[in-house]
Design an enzyme around this catalytic site. Structure first.
Site, PDB file in Angstrom:
ATOM      1  N   PHE A  40       0.852  -1.186   0.000  1.00  0.00           N
ATOM      2  CA  PHE A  40       0.000   0.000   0.000  1.00  0.00           C
ATOM      3  C   PHE A  40       0.890   1.239   0.000  1.00  0.00           C
ATOM      4  CE2 PHE A  40      -3.481   2.721   1.507  1.00  0.00           C
ATOM      5  CZ  PHE A  40      -4.515   2.223   0.738  1.00  0.00           C
ATOM      6  N   PHE A  73      -1.315  -3.036   8.303  1.00  0.00           N
ATOM      7  CA  PHE A  73      -2.119  -3.849   9.217  1.00  0.00           C
ATOM      8  C   PHE A  73      -1.793  -5.335   9.080  1.00  0.00           C
ATOM      9  CE2 PHE A  73      -5.974  -6.041  10.619  1.00  0.00           C
ATOM     10  CZ  PHE A  73      -6.238  -5.389  11.813  1.00  0.00           C
ATOM     11  N   ASP A  74      -1.352  -5.744   7.911  1.00  0.00           N
ATOM     12  CA  ASP A  74      -1.100  -7.156   7.616  1.00  0.00           C
ATOM     13  C   ASP A  74       0.317  -7.626   7.966  1.00  0.00           C
ATOM     14  OD1 ASP A  74      -3.706  -7.293   6.271  1.00  0.00           O
ATOM     15  OD2 ASP A  74      -2.728  -6.030   4.763  1.00  0.00           O
ATOM     16  N   ALA A  96       3.925   3.062   4.893  1.00  0.00           N
ATOM     17  CA  ALA A  96       3.520   4.466   4.977  1.00  0.00           C
ATOM     18  C   ALA A  96       2.009   4.518   5.195  1.00  0.00           C
ATOM     19  CB  ALA A  96       3.902   5.212   3.705  1.00  0.00           C
ATOM     20  N   VAL A  97       1.601   5.082   6.321  1.00  0.00           N
ATOM     21  CA  VAL A  97       0.183   5.191   6.650  1.00  0.00           C
ATOM     22  C   VAL A  97      -0.206   6.658   6.464  1.00  0.00           C
ATOM     23  CG1 VAL A  97      -1.585   4.840   8.402  1.00  0.00           C
ATOM     24  CG2 VAL A  97       0.367   3.282   8.277  1.00  0.00           C
ATOM     25  N   THR A 102     -11.087   9.449   7.664  1.00  0.00           N
ATOM     26  CA  THR A 102     -11.485   8.946   8.982  1.00  0.00           C
ATOM     27  C   THR A 102     -10.234   8.784   9.836  1.00  0.00           C
ATOM     28  OG1 THR A 102     -11.234   6.623   8.372  1.00  0.00           O
ATOM     29  CG2 THR A 102     -13.364   7.650   7.883  1.00  0.00           C
ATOM     30  N   HIS A 104      -8.999   5.988  10.638  1.00  0.00           N
ATOM     31  CA  HIS A 104      -8.535   4.638  10.333  1.00  0.00           C
ATOM     32  C   HIS A 104      -7.013   4.539  10.405  1.00  0.00           C
ATOM     33  CE1 HIS A 104      -8.548   0.685   8.464  1.00  0.00           C
ATOM     34  NE2 HIS A 104      -7.671   1.128   7.575  1.00  0.00           N
ATOM     35  N   LEU A 129      11.005  -0.378  13.401  1.00  0.00           N
ATOM     36  CA  LEU A 129       9.751   0.209  12.944  1.00  0.00           C
ATOM     37  C   LEU A 129      10.057   1.263  11.879  1.00  0.00           C
ATOM     38  CD1 LEU A 129       6.663   0.215  13.451  1.00  0.00           C
ATOM     39  CD2 LEU A 129       7.054   2.065  15.074  1.00  0.00           C
ATOM     40  N   ARG A 144       9.538  11.639   4.424  1.00  0.00           N
ATOM     41  CA  ARG A 144       9.955  10.746   5.520  1.00  0.00           C
ATOM     42  C   ARG A 144      10.432   9.378   5.032  1.00  0.00           C
ATOM     43  NH1 ARG A 144       4.790  12.511   9.089  1.00  0.00           N
ATOM     44  NH2 ARG A 144       5.573  14.561   9.617  1.00  0.00           N
TER      45      ARG A 144
END
Length: 165
Positions: A40, A73-74, A96-97, A102, A104, A129, A144
């Site tokens: 993702f 998440f996976d 990368a989130v 929302t 989420h 991490l 980043r």
């Protein structure tokens, strides 16, 4: 004269053998890192992973196994499978989130960070991490990409320090 040449050759041969042993020892001590990389936000995570590979090489470590997962998440199961392997000294996570409409992204990063920390403790191996976020824009995520590099450095340093305990 012939005896001196012979002794010099023997001494050089011994030095050469010692160097070979040193090189083998260094190679044997190479830190073997597994990597879990999120698909993702692929454009960003691949830049992060490239920086991580370069930095691993710079530090004398090697990324020996890569597992790609759909998203941050996976990551838990893939991290666990890598930590179970005897030929892996530590694991890095790359993801990368990016903030959505929302909250989420907060949930995803909190869950992943907690699971990753728990697995490091369970398997007594460092896990770096290399996940940026939450609450960042795509532009901030691009700024980043060094987080992958930082994850490798954390794993290498922690592995070396744990070996001294």
């Amino acid at each position: 004269m012939l005896v001196m040449v012979f002794e010099r050759d023997l001494k050089m041969q011994d030095q050469s053998e010692n160097k070979k042993k040193e090189v083998k020892k260094m190679v044997k001590e190479t830190i073997r890192i597994g990597a879990v990389v999120s698909d993702f936000n692929y454009d960003i995570t691949m830049m992060m992973f490239e920086r991580a590979k370069e930095h691993a090489e710079f530090l004398g470590a090697e990324i020996t196994k890569v597992v790609k997962v759909p998203g941050v998440f996976d990551m838990g199961l893939a991290v666990k499978k890598l930590l179970m392997r005897k030929d892996i000294d530590g694991v890095i996570t790359i993801g990368a989130v990016i903030e959505g409409e929302t909250e989420h992204d907060d949930l995803v990063i909190q869950h992943a960070a907690r699971k990753i920390a728990d697995l490091a403790l369970e398997y007594n191996k460092p896990v770096g991490l290399g996940i940026s976020g939450p609450g960042m824009t795509r532009l901030q995520a691009e700024d980043r990409i060094e987080r992958g590099k930082a994850a490798v450095e954390a794993v290498v340093k922690l592995h070396q320090r744990l070996q001294k305990i």
